[in-house]
Write a protein that holds these residues in place. Structure first.
Motif, short mmCIF file in Angstrom:
data_model
loop_
_atom_site.label_atom_id
_atom_site.label_comp_id
_atom_site.label_asym_id
_atom_site.label_seq_id
_atom_site.Cartn_x
_atom_site.Cartn_y
_atom_site.Cartn_z
N HIS A 84 0.81 -1.22 0.00
CA HIS A 84 0.00 0.00 0.00
C HIS A 84 0.84 1.28 0.00
O HIS A 84 0.69 2.15 0.85
CB HIS A 84 -0.98 0.00 1.17
CG HIS A 84 -1.78 -1.26 1.30
ND1 HIS A 84 -2.36 -1.89 0.21
CD2 HIS A 84 -2.09 -2.02 2.39
CE1 HIS A 84 -2.99 -2.98 0.64
NE2 HIS A 84 -2.82 -3.09 1.93
N GLY A 85 1.72 1.38 -0.99
CA GLY A 85 2.55 2.57 -1.12
C GLY A 85 1.76 3.84 -1.37
O GLY A 85 2.20 4.93 -0.98
N LEU A 86 0.60 3.74 -2.00
CA LEU A 86 -0.21 4.92 -2.27
C LEU A 86 -0.94 5.43 -1.03
O LEU A 86 -1.45 6.55 -1.03
CB LEU A 86 -1.24 4.62 -3.37
CG LEU A 86 -0.70 4.40 -4.79
CD1 LEU A 86 -1.83 3.99 -5.72
CD2 LEU A 86 -0.01 5.66 -5.30
N HIS A 87 -1.00 4.61 0.01
CA HIS A 87 -1.82 4.96 1.17
C HIS A 87 -1.09 5.83 2.18
O HIS A 87 -1.74 6.56 2.94
CB HIS A 87 -2.34 3.69 1.84
CG HIS A 87 -3.39 2.99 1.06
ND1 HIS A 87 -4.67 2.77 1.52
CD2 HIS A 87 -3.38 2.48 -0.20
CE1 HIS A 87 -5.38 2.15 0.62
NE2 HIS A 87 -4.61 1.95 -0.44
N ARG A 104 -1.34 0.94 -10.38
CA ARG A 104 -0.71 -0.34 -9.99
C ARG A 104 0.81 -0.23 -10.08
O ARG A 104 1.53 -0.73 -9.21
CB ARG A 104 -1.21 -1.46 -10.91
CG ARG A 104 -2.69 -1.84 -10.77
CD ARG A 104 -3.01 -2.42 -9.41
NE ARG A 104 -3.21 -1.40 -8.40
CZ ARG A 104 -2.92 -1.54 -7.12
NH1 ARG A 104 -2.36 -2.65 -6.69
NH2 ARG A 104 -3.14 -0.58 -6.26
N ILE A 105 1.29 0.44 -11.13
CA ILE A 105 2.74 0.63 -11.27
C ILE A 105 3.26 1.54 -10.15
O ILE A 105 4.29 1.25 -9.53
CB ILE A 105 3.07 1.23 -12.65
CG1 ILE A 105 2.77 0.22 -13.75
CG2 ILE A 105 4.54 1.67 -12.72
CD1 ILE A 105 2.90 0.78 -15.15
N ALA A 106 2.54 2.62 -9.89
CA ALA A 106 2.95 3.55 -8.84
C ALA A 106 3.00 2.85 -7.48
O ALA A 106 3.93 3.06 -6.70
CB ALA A 106 1.99 4.73 -8.78
N SER A 140 5.70 1.02 -2.78
CA SER A 140 5.50 0.13 -1.63
C SER A 140 6.78 -0.27 -0.92
O SER A 140 6.84 -0.24 0.32
CB SER A 140 4.70 -1.11 -2.05
OG SER A 140 3.35 -0.78 -2.25
N PRO A 141 7.86 -0.65 -1.63
CA PRO A 141 9.07 -1.05 -0.91
C PRO A 141 9.67 0.07 -0.07
O PRO A 141 10.38 -0.19 0.91
CB PRO A 141 10.02 -1.46 -2.04
CG PRO A 141 9.14 -1.82 -3.19
CD PRO A 141 7.99 -0.87 -3.08
N LEU A 182 -7.88 6.71 -4.35
CA LEU A 182 -7.70 5.37 -3.80
C LEU A 182 -8.87 4.46 -4.15
O LEU A 182 -8.68 3.27 -4.44
CB LEU A 182 -7.53 5.45 -2.28
CG LEU A 182 -6.26 6.15 -1.78
CD1 LEU A 182 -6.24 6.18 -0.25
CD2 LEU A 182 -5.01 5.49 -2.33
N GLU A 183 -10.07 5.01 -4.13
CA GLU A 183 -11.25 4.21 -4.51
C GLU A 183 -11.17 3.80 -5.97
O GLU A 183 -11.51 2.66 -6.33
CB GLU A 183 -12.52 5.01 -4.24
CG GLU A 183 -12.81 5.19 -2.75
CD GLU A 183 -13.91 6.19 -2.48
OE1 GLU A 183 -14.34 6.90 -3.45
OE2 GLU A 183 -14.36 6.31 -1.32
N TRP A 184 -10.73 4.69 -6.82
CA TRP A 184 -10.53 4.37 -8.24
C TRP A 184 -9.50 3.26 -8.39
O TRP A 184 -9.69 2.31 -9.16
CB TRP A 184 -10.09 5.63 -8.98
CG TRP A 184 -9.77 5.45 -10.43
CD1 TRP A 184 -10.57 4.88 -11.38
CD2 TRP A 184 -8.57 5.86 -11.11
NE1 TRP A 184 -9.94 4.90 -12.62
CE2 TRP A 184 -8.72 5.50 -12.47
CE3 TRP A 184 -7.40 6.50 -10.70
CZ2 TRP A 184 -7.72 5.75 -13.43
CZ3 TRP A 184 -6.41 6.76 -11.64
CH2 TRP A 184 -6.58 6.39 -12.98
N ASP A 185 -8.42 3.36 -7.62
CA ASP A 185 -7.38 2.33 -7.67
C ASP A 185 -7.92 0.98 -7.23
O ASP A 185 -7.66 -0.06 -7.87
CB ASP A 185 -6.21 2.75 -6.77
CG ASP A 185 -5.17 1.65 -6.62
OD1 ASP A 185 -4.69 1.16 -7.65
OD2 ASP A 185 -4.86 1.28 -5.48
#
Length: 250
Positions: free
Chosen positions: A174-177, A216-218, A223-224, A204-207
């Motif tokens: 969850h790197g975007l979170h 997904r790439i982002a 995430s790491p 985030l809902e769209w993702d």
């Protein structure tokens, strides 16, 4: 939105899985879809009602699952199950809420069968540290039932080993979170109507719903480094070929 990697968990059809701190049932449903016999356990009866509602809504939508699911109310430090009854356990975003996390891990190890696998997820140290720095209202004691500690990777591995478990794999998710929660803490964790928070939530809902390639790439890239969750997989020593229990409830 799953945090646990089911390939690393090694879940097989027909196995018994405990989803501790089940929330609305995201991990429980996926496990049942894969053919597991799931026990969704939470201290809050409202969360268990959400799990039942999730399964009902999925069935009404035509989604099918091969396994089963039952809900059980229970305390992580005093689990209402017999010894060695679960093949796999998921405890996602639970331990950071529990004052006696060592007792909770001892209980999880107790109910896990020899050879079984436990997947634990907690907030990652750096993203969580930033949240705590930005707002006292994000964590305990100001936030009732909020996070009571921040884990370092090595600290959590050590506590798993002390409980008799052997960590064998880990990753971040969850790197975007993380930026979303930093933004929420910056404007106030309870300020859900702030326009920037609302806009990021829509992203985030769209993702989650559409899973577009760009997000997904982002997420894979972020995430790491900035993943909101740290996921550790541990195995209990011994053979997993034990006689199956008739019931998981003690």
């Amino acid at each position: 939105m799953l945090t646990v990697d089911y390939n690393r968990l090694g879940l097989k059809p027909g196995e018994q899985l405990l989803d501790l701190g089940c929330g609305f049932g995201r991990h429980a449903y996926e496990a049942a879809r894969l053919g597991a016999h799931v026990v969704a356990c939470d201290l809050a009866s409202t969360e268990l009602a959400q799990v039942r509602a999730t399964f009902a809504a999925m069935s009404e939508a035509g989604e099918r699952y091969r396994g089963t699911c039952q809900t059980v109310r229970g305390d992580a430090t005093r689990l209402p199950f017999a010894d060695r009854v679960f093949d796999r356990i998921i405890a996602s975003e639970v331990l950071e809420h529990v004052h006696s996390d060592e007792q909770a891990l001892t209980e999880l190890a107790r109910v896990l069968r020899p050879g079984g696998v436990l997947a634990v997820t907690v907030p990652t140290w750096l993203p969580e540290k930033i949240c705590w720095a930005l707002s006292d209202e994000y964590h305990a004691p100001r936030a009732v039932g909020g996070h009571v500690r921040i884990y370092r990777h090595g600290q959590l591995r050590g506590r798993l080993r002390c409980a008799g478990l052997t960590p064998f794999s880990s990753h971040h998710a969850h790197g975007l979170h993380s930026p979303y929660w930093w933004l929420r803490c910056a404007v106030g964790p309870n300020n859900d109507n702030h326009r920037l928070v609302a806009a990021y939530r829509r992203l985030l809902e769209w993702d989650i719903v559409d899973q577009p390639r760009i997000t997904r790439i982002a997420d894979r890239v972020l995430s790491p480094v900035l993943g909101k969750s740290l996921v550790l997989y541990s195995r209990k020593s011994g053979s997993s070929h034990l006689k199956e229990a008739k019931s998981v409830a003690a």
